[in-house]
Design a protein around this motif. Structure first.
Motif, short mmCIF file in Angstrom:
data_model
loop_
_atom_site.label_atom_id
_atom_site.label_comp_id
_atom_site.label_asym_id
_atom_site.label_seq_id
_atom_site.Cartn_x
_atom_site.Cartn_y
_atom_site.Cartn_z
N ARG A 159 0.06 2.56 -5.94
CA ARG A 159 -0.19 3.51 -4.99
C ARG A 159 -0.11 4.93 -4.97
O ARG A 159 1.31 4.83 -4.51
N MET A 203 -12.44 -11.97 -7.39
CA MET A 203 -10.80 -12.72 -8.06
C MET A 203 -10.13 -13.94 -7.61
O MET A 203 -9.94 -14.46 -9.03
N LEU A 258 -0.30 -11.27 -16.93
CA LEU A 258 -0.08 -10.67 -15.29
C LEU A 258 -0.38 -12.18 -14.63
O LEU A 258 0.21 -12.54 -13.93
N GLY A 262 -5.43 -6.01 -5.92
CA GLY A 262 -5.57 -7.69 -6.21
C GLY A 262 -4.13 -8.57 -6.52
O GLY A 262 -4.24 -9.36 -7.02
N VAL A 263 -3.16 -8.06 -7.07
CA VAL A 263 -2.03 -9.21 -7.68
C VAL A 263 -1.72 -9.21 -5.89
O VAL A 263 -1.47 -10.27 -5.28
N SER A 265 -0.57 -3.64 -4.94
CA SER A 265 -2.12 -4.02 -5.20
C SER A 265 -2.55 -4.52 -4.69
O SER A 265 -2.39 -5.55 -4.47
N GLU A 320 -4.04 -12.35 -5.68
CA GLU A 320 -4.04 -13.52 -7.00
C GLU A 320 -3.07 -14.10 -6.70
O GLU A 320 -2.49 -15.28 -6.94
N ARG A 362 -9.31 -0.80 -13.84
CA ARG A 362 -9.10 -2.09 -14.37
C ARG A 362 -9.43 -3.20 -13.61
O ARG A 362 -10.08 -4.20 -13.84
N ILE A 369 -12.00 -6.70 -14.19
CA ILE A 369 -11.88 -8.08 -13.82
C ILE A 369 -12.66 -8.72 -12.71
O ILE A 369 -12.77 -10.51 -12.81
N LEU A 374 0.64 -4.78 -18.60
CA LEU A 374 -0.12 -6.29 -19.55
C LEU A 374 -1.45 -6.87 -18.95
O LEU A 374 -2.37 -6.44 -18.36
N GLY A 375 -1.97 -7.40 -19.77
CA GLY A 375 -3.09 -8.41 -20.51
C GLY A 375 -2.94 -9.15 -18.72
O GLY A 375 -2.25 -9.59 -18.09
N TYR A 376 -4.65 -9.42 -18.23
CA TYR A 376 -4.69 -9.84 -16.98
C TYR A 376 -4.28 -11.27 -17.55
O TYR A 376 -3.20 -12.02 -16.83
N PRO A 391 5.75 -4.41 -15.23
CA PRO A 391 4.94 -3.54 -15.90
C PRO A 391 4.41 -2.49 -14.85
O PRO A 391 4.57 -2.78 -14.46
N1 UDP Z 1 -3.22 -5.90 -13.66
C1 UDP Z 1 -3.03 -6.21 -15.00
N2 UDP Z 1 -1.70 -5.94 -15.40
C2 UDP Z 1 -0.67 -5.49 -14.44
C3 UDP Z 1 -1.61 -5.15 -13.72
C4 UDP Z 1 -2.16 -6.53 -12.89
O1 UDP Z 1 -3.77 -7.62 -15.52
O2 UDP Z 1 0.12 -5.07 -15.56
C5 UDP Z 1 -4.81 -7.04 -12.81
C6 UDP Z 1 -4.32 -7.54 -12.17
O3 UDP Z 1 -4.50 -8.76 -11.90
C7 UDP Z 1 -5.66 -7.43 -10.64
C8 UDP Z 1 -5.61 -5.83 -10.74
O4 UDP Z 1 -4.79 -5.48 -12.52
O5 UDP Z 1 -6.60 -8.13 -10.79
C9 UDP Z 1 -5.61 -4.85 -10.13
O6 UDP Z 1 -5.17 -3.68 -10.32
P1 UDP Z 1 -4.77 -2.52 -9.84
O7 UDP Z 1 -3.29 -2.79 -9.40
O8 UDP Z 1 -4.92 -1.15 -10.92
O9 UDP Z 1 -5.83 -2.20 -8.53
P2 UDP Z 1 -5.97 -3.08 -6.97
O10 UDP Z 1 -5.96 -3.87 -7.14
O11 UDP Z 1 -4.46 -2.13 -6.07
O12 UDP Z 1 -7.04 -2.11 -6.46
#
Ligand code: UDP
Length: 370
Positions: free
Chosen positions: A208, A181, A275, A291-292, A289, A295, A8, A12, A270-272, A239
């Protein structure tokens, strides 16, 4: 160039690259999807939403064990590189797809561009940390999103080389750019109405292994979060990642009903865009996360990181996020962050043009080294 995606966060990250390449028809880009995340919720919806091209190759690795999956991905990527030799292989982040792509490229001597190089949590128990270190060591062009990332590489003996050398693991280029990102969050978030900020529910994401694979720990997190929400009379949207849902099915089979009765808004992943909107509207983000976390910084929302370490330490230094190493710390830290209100982001992760700078840098190297 061969672009490797599979999980995922990589779809992105790659979206920013895809936008940067849109007006450069001279680039021949081949996309390979490793099949690491293969279901609609974690994969296909992102391709549609972010307008990513249909991958030229889609692998179907054996998922019965991590080792088999990794082996199949390495094998499939190597075969593709041999069939269509690229100038570069680009990998993102720290997943098994990243490692498989880097290993395959190294095995056949194609230079690796690692986007999000140099990140370290210093937690050797995290599979991602092992992947990062190995991938960085094999890479020829290391794109660092922060100064700390450049310093981590320096401490491991990986420093920027004289640009007259052709980039290689012996003479790597270490380039500090922004974060892709962050590019995306600015690109999509610029249309979000400012008056919605902080008006929605708290956002929770958790997936995690260290938090969700241990049933009692996962349940204590949920209890701590529930206590805090009740004390503050706040709502939450969650989500639920498939890995977490699977763990809850095992350890608290009635979890959907129980949490639903307490008012938790439970969602499929959720879709990006949705989210990002949730992050923007949340008074606080609770997440493990990577990524979150980022963001939340880009969109000006404070964040409690449900971990005892993070690769994104500069956000903690700035007071935008804080580490909660266990459920007992949650309530006081969440109160503290909520009390601070929104956060005004600075240029820690650049100005939204990291992917453009990256493509420019690769073009520059191609001109000099053929
Ligand atoms: N994300 C998403 N929908 C969700 C949860 C996360 O689109 O329901 C996106 C979020 O915006 C971020 C990315 O997935 O950009 C992060 O992915 P994840 O948490 O799986 O991995 P990590 O960043 O911890 O490696």
């Amino acid at each position: 160039m061969l672009v490797i995606v599979g999980a995922r966060p990589q779809f992105i990250k790659a979206a920013a690259l895809h936008r940067a390449l849109k007006d450069r028809p001279e680039w021949e880009v081949r996309w390979l999807h490793t099949g690491q995340h293969h279901d609609g919720a974690l994969s296909d919806q992102f391709f549609h939403e972010l307008g990513l091209p249909v991958p030229h190759v889609r692998l179907h690795p054996d998922t019965s064990s991590r080792e088999k999956r990794l082996g199949d991905m390495m094998d499939g990527i190597r075969a593709d590189i041999e069939g269509h030799p690229p100038r570069w292989v680009m990998v993102f982040g720290d997943t098994d797809s990243t490692l498989a792509g880097a290993w395959a490229a190294a095995a056949v001597g194609v230079p690796i561009v690692h986007v999000e190089a140099g990140l370290r949590s210093h937690d050797w128990g995290m599979p991602e940390e092992v992947n990062r270190v190995l991938c960085d060591r094999m890479s020829s062009v290391l794109i660092c999103p922060t100064d700390a990332a450049v310093q981590h590489l320096g401490a491991e003996g990986i420093v920027d080389s004289d640009p007259t050398h052709r980039p290689s693991p012996v003479h790597p280029r270490v380039l500090r750019m922004g974060d892709v990102m962050h590019d995306n969050a600015l690109h999509f978030g610029s249309t979000f109405p400012l008056d919605q900020a902080s008006k929605g529910p708290v956002l929770l994401t958790m997936h995690r292994p260290s938090n969700v694979d241990d049933g009692p720990r996962l349940l204590s997190w949920l209890d701590a979060i529930e206590d805090w929400l009740t004390s503050r009379q706040l709502e939450v949207i969650w989500p639920v990642h498939p890995r977490t849902a699977q763990a809850l099915d095992l350890h608290r089979p009635d979890w959907r009903k129980e949490l639903g009765n307490r008012g938790w808004k439970l969602e499929e992943p959720l879709g990006y865009l949705n989210l990002l909107k949730c992050i923007h509207a949340a008074p606080l983000v609770l997440t493990d996360s990577g990524g979150v976390q980022k963001e939340s910084f880009s969109l000006g929302t404070r964040c409690v990181v449900l971990r005892d370490s993070t690769e994104w330490t500069e956000q903690v230094d700035r007071g935008q996020s804080v580490l909660a190493s266990g459920p007992t710390e949650l309530s006081s830290l969440a109160d503290e962050m909520l009390g601070k209100g929104g956060h005004v982001p600075d240029d820690l992760y650049g100005n939204g043009l990291a992917a453009v700078e990256l493509v420019d840098a690769l073009e520059h190297m191609a001109v000099h080294h053929g």
